[in-house]
Write a protein that holds these residues in place. Structure first.
Motif, PDB file in Angstrom:
ATOM      1  N   ASN A   1       0.822  -1.214   0.000  1.00 49.80           N
ATOM      2  CA  ASN A   1       0.000   0.000   0.000  1.00 49.80           C
ATOM      3  C   ASN A   1       0.856   1.265   0.000  1.00 49.80           C
ATOM      4  O   ASN A   1       0.444   2.304   0.530  1.00 49.80           O
ATOM      5  N   ALA A   2       2.043   1.166  -0.587  1.00 50.30           N
ATOM      6  CA  ALA A   2       2.957   2.304  -0.616  1.00 50.30           C
ATOM      7  C   ALA A   2       2.869   3.020  -1.960  1.00 50.30           C
ATOM      8  O   ALA A   2       2.548   2.415  -2.986  1.00 50.30           O
ATOM      9  N   ILE A   3       3.137   4.313  -1.946  1.00 46.93           N
ATOM     10  CA  ILE A   3       3.324   5.080  -3.176  1.00 46.93           C
ATOM     11  C   ILE A   3       4.764   5.576  -3.140  1.00 46.93           C
ATOM     12  O   ILE A   3       5.128   6.393  -2.292  1.00 46.93           O
ATOM     13  N   ILE A   4       5.580   5.049  -4.040  1.00 48.70           N
ATOM     14  CA  ILE A   4       7.025   5.293  -4.007  1.00 48.70           C
ATOM     15  C   ILE A   4       7.421   6.147  -5.202  1.00 48.70           C
ATOM     16  O   ILE A   4       7.281   5.731  -6.355  1.00 48.70           O
TER      17      ILE A   4
ATOM     18  N   HIS B   1       1.720  -5.593  -1.958  1.00 54.40           N
ATOM     19  CA  HIS B   1       0.374  -5.557  -2.528  1.00 54.40           C
ATOM     20  C   HIS B   1      -0.105  -4.109  -2.615  1.00 54.40           C
ATOM     21  O   HIS B   1       0.127  -3.302  -1.717  1.00 54.40           O
ATOM     22  N   ASP B   2      -0.747  -3.791  -3.748  1.00 59.48           N
ATOM     23  CA  ASP B   2      -1.356  -2.466  -3.945  1.00 59.48           C
ATOM     24  C   ASP B   2      -0.344  -1.337  -3.778  1.00 59.48           C
ATOM     25  O   ASP B   2      -0.664  -0.283  -3.205  1.00 59.48           O
ATOM     26  N   SER B   3       0.861  -1.556  -4.246  1.00 59.00           N
ATOM     27  CA  SER B   3       1.874  -0.503  -4.202  1.00 59.00           C
ATOM     28  C   SER B   3       2.073   0.104  -5.584  1.00 59.00           C
ATOM     29  O   SER B   3       1.814  -0.539  -6.602  1.00 59.00           O
ATOM     30  N   THR B   4       2.532   1.342  -5.607  1.00 60.50           N
ATOM     31  CA  THR B   4       2.699   2.084  -6.863  1.00 60.50           C
ATOM     32  C   THR B   4       4.075   2.719  -6.910  1.00 60.50           C
ATOM     33  O   THR B   4       4.533   3.301  -5.926  1.00 60.50           O
TER      34      THR B   4
ATOM     35  N   PHE C   1      12.072  -1.226 -10.701  1.00 61.04           N
ATOM     36  CA  PHE C   1      11.499  -1.049  -9.363  1.00 61.04           C
ATOM     37  C   PHE C   1      10.149  -1.748  -9.269  1.00 61.04           C
ATOM     38  O   PHE C   1       9.855  -2.431  -8.276  1.00 61.04           O
ATOM     39  N   GLY C   2       9.317  -1.583 -10.285  1.00 65.57           N
ATOM     40  CA  GLY C   2       8.003  -2.218 -10.268  1.00 65.57           C
ATOM     41  C   GLY C   2       8.103  -3.733 -10.226  1.00 65.57           C
ATOM     42  O   GLY C   2       7.376  -4.398  -9.481  1.00 65.57           O
ATOM     43  N   ALA C   3       9.025  -4.300 -11.030  1.00 62.79           N
ATOM     44  CA  ALA C   3       9.187  -5.750 -11.073  1.00 62.79           C
ATOM     45  C   ALA C   3       9.717  -6.286  -9.743  1.00 62.79           C
ATOM     46  O   ALA C   3       9.313  -7.358  -9.281  1.00 62.79           O
ATOM     47  N   ALA C   4      10.623  -5.538  -9.114  1.00 59.35           N
ATOM     48  CA  ALA C   4      11.212  -6.002  -7.848  1.00 59.35           C
ATOM     49  C   ALA C   4      10.173  -6.077  -6.740  1.00 59.35           C
ATOM     50  O   ALA C   4      10.191  -7.006  -5.926  1.00 59.35           O
ATOM     51  N   TYR C   5       9.249  -5.108  -6.710  1.00 59.90           N
ATOM     52  CA  TYR C   5       8.309  -5.027  -5.600  1.00 59.90           C
ATOM     53  C   TYR C   5       6.874  -5.383  -5.999  1.00 59.90           C
ATOM     54  O   TYR C   5       5.951  -5.222  -5.192  1.00 59.90           O
TER      55      TYR C   5
END
Length: 335
Positions: free
Chosen positions: A127-130, A151-154, A179-183
């Motif tokens: 649930n993070a926005i990075i 889950h549900d991170s951006t 970054f997206g693929a890692a998390y």
């Protein structure tokens, strides 16, 4: 069906419903045997009925995917003392990467990137926005990220990447993609130039709904990850070496006594930035807004970026700092 057969079917159902890939299960099992049970690789190979080379690959996979994280506690290490001094002097949590004076700038960057990537993993939550700013340092970090399921991170791009020579989309999107693929996070790109030709154009674009959606995500960031740009670094910052600024722009920065930038937003040694003319055309985040983000992780490699880093710290842009030992010594001893 007999009770024994039913139990066998139940066990099969459990195995079939396990979403963990077999290779990951083997890597975890090998890591537990090696690190927790002190078994040799030969003993693990016999127990898993495989070869020693396969066990070695499984242990490497466990480290690379974050199943195993190695920490060394060295009572003679100078890094903790430097970290304490940085925390006391600048009010940020510091992570100092040990390097010797014999290491080249490119090797220092690689070592800082590896440790930064491993430091980031435990800090990233669901649930993070990075917010991620593209640049030479963060690009290096992106190559070493360890996988972590969230889950549900951006992941949201902090500044545009286009210039007169290229759209910059490939360069920036690759960093964000890693970054997206890692998390396991959704990626939101910011398809605007790094700098508009006219401040009025930026004002008009910022009113567009598609752009406002990205700006809204940036305002709701829970974490920001960025490097510090500098004109004089050993490995040139991408914004200065990639055709983003012409000679007139560089002259303006010199007249404004600019020492560095974060996400293409410039500042002076004392951290001031609001009246720097080029910032009116920059698509990077407002630094006042960035200061409000709960976790702000700054990654720096190379002593030539120290002036820029001092400006960023004076502006209160970082809560966490990851840097090499040589830069840390220069930062604390010349403060």
């Amino acid at each position: 069906m007999s009770p024994a057969a039913q139990n066998g079917a139940n066990r099969a159902n459990v195995r079939n419903s396990d979403p963990t890939p077999p290779r990951s299960r083997d890597a975890l099992r090998a890591a537990q045997m090696y690190y927790l049970q002190d078994l040799t690789m030969n003993a693990i190979a016999r127990e898993l009925r495989t070869s020693r080379s396969t066990v070695s690959r499984l242990l490497s996979m466990a480290r690379e995917t974050g199943l195993v994280q190695i920490q060394i506690n060295n009572p003679l290490d100078r890094a903790p003392a430097l970290e304490r001094e940085i925390r006391n002097n600048f009010g940020v949590d510091a992570h100092v990467v040990p390097v010797t004076d014999l290491v080249s700038d490119s090797d220092v960057l690689d070592r800082v990137a590896i440790q930064a990537a491993r430091t980031l993993g435990p800090l990233v939550d669901s649930n993070a926005i990075i917010g991620v700013a593209w640049g030479s340092t963060i690009s290096a970090v992106s190559h070493h990220l360890t996988r972590k399921v969230t889950h549900d991170s951006t992941i949201v791009q902090l500044n545009g990447a286009g210039n007169t020579q290229t759209t910059g989309i490939t360069y920036a999107s690759e960093i964000l993609r890693r970054f997206g693929a890692a998390y396991g996070a959704r990626v939101e790109q910011f398809p605007v130039p790094a700098f508009f030709d006219h401040a009025e154009t930026k004002t008009a674009m910022w009113a567009e709904r598609s752009v406002k959606r990205i700006l809204d995500l940036q305002e709701r960031m829970t974490m920001a990850i960025f490097g510090v740009g500098s004109t004089g670094s050993g490995i040139p910052s991408h914004v200065y070496a990639g055709g983003y600024l012409d000679e007139e722009d560089l002259a303006i920065l010199r007249r404004n006594q600019v020492v560095g930038d974060v996400a293409t937003v410039f500042f002076r040694a004392d951290g001031s930035h609001s009246d720097i003319v080029l910032n009116e055309r920059s698509t990077g985040p407002d630094l006042g807004m960035l200061q409000q983000v709960r976790r702000r992780i700054c990654v720096v490699s190379g002593e030539s970026k120290i002036n820029g880093l001092r400006g960023a710290l004076a502006a209160g842009l970082a809560t966490d700092l990851i840097l090499d030992e040589r830069s840390a010594r220069t930062l604390v001893h010349n403060s």
